[in-house]
Design a protein around this motif. Sequence first.
Motif, short mmCIF file in Angstrom:
data_model
loop_
_atom_site.label_atom_id
_atom_site.label_comp_id
_atom_site.label_asym_id
_atom_site.label_seq_id
_atom_site.Cartn_x
_atom_site.Cartn_y
_atom_site.Cartn_z
N VAL A 1 10.71 7.24 6.08
CA VAL A 1 11.02 8.21 5.01
C VAL A 1 10.59 9.63 5.37
O VAL A 1 10.52 10.50 4.51
CB VAL A 1 10.39 7.78 3.67
N GLY A 2 10.28 9.87 6.66
CA GLY A 2 10.09 11.24 7.12
C GLY A 2 8.69 11.77 7.08
O GLY A 2 8.49 12.99 7.18
N MET A 3 7.68 10.90 6.99
CA MET A 3 6.31 11.39 6.86
C MET A 3 5.89 12.29 8.03
O MET A 3 5.08 13.20 7.86
CB MET A 3 5.34 10.21 6.74
N VAL A 4 6.41 12.03 9.23
CA VAL A 4 5.96 12.79 10.41
C VAL A 4 6.97 13.84 10.83
O VAL A 4 6.83 14.43 11.91
CB VAL A 4 5.69 11.82 11.59
N ASP A 5 7.96 14.15 9.99
CA ASP A 5 9.07 14.98 10.44
C ASP A 5 8.94 16.46 10.14
O ASP A 5 9.78 17.25 10.58
CB ASP A 5 10.38 14.47 9.81
N PHE A 6 7.93 16.89 9.37
CA PHE A 6 7.84 18.31 9.03
C PHE A 6 7.49 19.14 10.26
O PHE A 6 6.55 18.82 10.97
CB PHE A 6 6.78 18.52 7.94
N GLU A 7 8.24 20.22 10.48
CA GLU A 7 8.06 21.05 11.68
C GLU A 7 7.62 22.48 11.38
O GLU A 7 7.47 23.28 12.29
CB GLU A 7 9.38 21.11 12.48
N GLY A 8 7.44 22.84 10.13
CA GLY A 8 7.18 24.24 9.78
C GLY A 8 5.77 24.70 10.08
O GLY A 8 4.87 23.90 10.37
N ARG A 9 5.53 25.99 9.94
CA ARG A 9 4.22 26.60 10.15
C ARG A 9 3.41 26.67 8.86
O ARG A 9 2.22 26.97 8.89
CB ARG A 9 4.38 28.02 10.70
N SER A 10 4.04 26.42 7.73
CA SER A 10 3.38 26.59 6.43
C SER A 10 2.45 25.42 6.12
O SER A 10 2.88 24.27 6.08
CB SER A 10 4.44 26.73 5.33
N THR B 1 4.64 16.14 2.69
CA THR B 1 3.97 14.84 2.73
C THR B 1 3.79 14.26 1.33
O THR B 1 3.78 13.04 1.16
CB THR B 1 2.60 14.93 3.44
N THR B 2 3.66 15.13 0.33
CA THR B 2 3.56 14.65 -1.05
C THR B 2 4.84 13.92 -1.45
O THR B 2 4.81 12.81 -2.01
CB THR B 2 3.30 15.82 -2.00
N LEU B 3 5.99 14.53 -1.17
CA LEU B 3 7.26 13.91 -1.55
C LEU B 3 7.59 12.73 -0.65
O LEU B 3 8.21 11.75 -1.10
CB LEU B 3 8.37 14.96 -1.54
N ALA B 4 7.17 12.79 0.62
CA ALA B 4 7.34 11.62 1.49
C ALA B 4 6.48 10.46 1.00
O ALA B 4 6.88 9.29 1.11
CB ALA B 4 6.99 11.98 2.94
N SER B 5 5.31 10.76 0.44
CA SER B 5 4.47 9.70 -0.14
C SER B 5 5.16 9.07 -1.34
O SER B 5 5.12 7.84 -1.53
CB SER B 5 3.11 10.28 -0.57
N ALA B 6 5.81 9.89 -2.16
CA ALA B 6 6.56 9.36 -3.29
C ALA B 6 7.73 8.50 -2.81
O ALA B 6 8.01 7.43 -3.39
CB ALA B 6 7.06 10.50 -4.17
N ALA B 7 8.41 8.93 -1.74
CA ALA B 7 9.50 8.14 -1.18
C ALA B 7 8.98 6.81 -0.65
O ALA B 7 9.61 5.76 -0.82
CB ALA B 7 10.20 8.93 -0.07
N HIS B 8 7.81 6.85 -0.01
CA HIS B 8 7.19 5.60 0.46
C HIS B 8 6.94 4.67 -0.71
O HIS B 8 7.23 3.46 -0.63
CB HIS B 8 5.88 5.91 1.18
N SER C 1 0.86 -1.18 0.00
CA SER C 1 0.00 0.00 0.00
C SER C 1 0.89 1.23 0.00
O SER C 1 2.04 1.18 0.43
CB SER C 1 -0.93 0.02 1.22
N SER C 2 0.33 2.34 -0.48
CA SER C 2 1.11 3.58 -0.54
C SER C 2 0.15 4.76 -0.49
O SER C 2 -0.91 4.73 -1.12
CB SER C 2 1.93 3.63 -1.83
N PRO C 3 0.49 5.81 0.25
CA PRO C 3 -0.41 6.97 0.35
C PRO C 3 -0.39 7.80 -0.92
O PRO C 3 0.65 7.94 -1.57
CB PRO C 3 0.16 7.76 1.54
N VAL C 4 -1.55 8.37 -1.26
CA VAL C 4 -1.64 9.24 -2.43
C VAL C 4 -2.19 10.62 -2.09
O VAL C 4 -2.01 11.56 -2.86
CB VAL C 4 -2.49 8.61 -3.55
N ASN C 5 -2.88 10.76 -0.96
CA ASN C 5 -3.49 12.05 -0.64
C ASN C 5 -3.53 12.21 0.87
O ASN C 5 -3.59 11.22 1.61
CB ASN C 5 -4.90 12.13 -1.21
N TRP C 6 -3.50 13.47 1.32
CA TRP C 6 -3.47 13.76 2.75
C TRP C 6 -4.35 14.95 3.09
O TRP C 6 -4.50 15.88 2.28
CB TRP C 6 -2.03 14.08 3.20
#
Length: 374
Positions: A332-341, A349-356, A134-139
């Motif tokens: 692959v870093g899905m939970v690692d984003f720390e920014g306010r944006s 998360t889009t690029l982490a999904s591609a890495a997944h 399985s792989s994520p496509v949308n968040w």
Amino acid sequence: MPECTLGELCAEIFAPLSRSDQRRKGEMYLRGLLSAGGRKTMRNIAACVGDRAAEQSLHHFISSSPWEWDAVRAALARFLERSVRPRAWVAHSVIIPKAGRHSVGVARRFVPSLGQVVNSQEVFGIWAAAEGVSSPVNWRLTLSDDWRDGPRLGDPGIAESSLAETPLECVAQGALQAQAWVGGAPRPVVLDLPDTDPAAVARRFGAAGLPFVAGVRGSARVAPAAPGLLGREVREIPAHQLLRMVRTLRRPVTWTDPVTMGTRTSLVAAVPVRLPGTHRNLVLLGEWTGTEGWPQQCWLTDLTDAPWGALLRLAKLAHRVAADFSEVSVDVGMVDFEGRSFGGWHRHTTLASAAHAVHALTTRYRPQPVARPA
């Protein structure tokens, strides 16, 4: 690193980006997510790809560059459609604890599984799922009123439809968008929103035109739609009680354990039902792992003509997704984003999904040959 799969994926998902420098940074970031050790910070990613000077430009590329993540996700969804041939969309909810209050979407919320209030983000992924991979496509990211109404730093022009407020809307909007990307016949959505009224789930997915298989609590009240099946008139009763009354109908069903990939067998029974305040015909499905007692799990679905075994195997895809999230997405870093944006979170998360997808397709699954679009 699996260069063949990575190259094919990058060529396809970054094709919607009009600028060559954006395509180059996208591939650089993706390579960093796959290769950097520890948390996938901008510094670690830049160092891993051998260009510490790129840290600032990668930060801009993720947090404030205007490229559209939806177009990249759509290309990823179509890539997975051909290589995985998924059987369902699976909605997977994740609570991401955060130390501070500044990351986008962070709020103090009660987490039932932990039994306590946690400073955290609450996110919902829509996954393309088959039994083997399985792989994520949308968040979607749930936002409190403070976040929804406050200044959207670095995110001018964010569509209101991207700011889904409730878990049900996060799942419904995310699944509708994923289905639109790949086209074809509507695919079942497997979901579990225990704190949402099952009738609201049935109404929302009925309106969306998407079939669903929804986990429900045994205490959820249902009304038998075929009273003659029980030999007497029965009004609304708890789902697990109704299933216990029809337990003589149980049949064995085999399914694949996503962790061991071994074959397991459960007893299942199903009964036509309706929900209070609705007129739709649904099926209540129950699973027993032993011969006695109450059902261990219950689901409601509008796939009223589907065989019981097929329904159980669809429901079990949620276990496939949970295992892949823990074993691949976190790495692959899905939970690692720390920014306010808000946009930065979606781009990451889009690029982490591609890495997944790259990791999963090259280490856990033998994909079908992927034909590049003409």
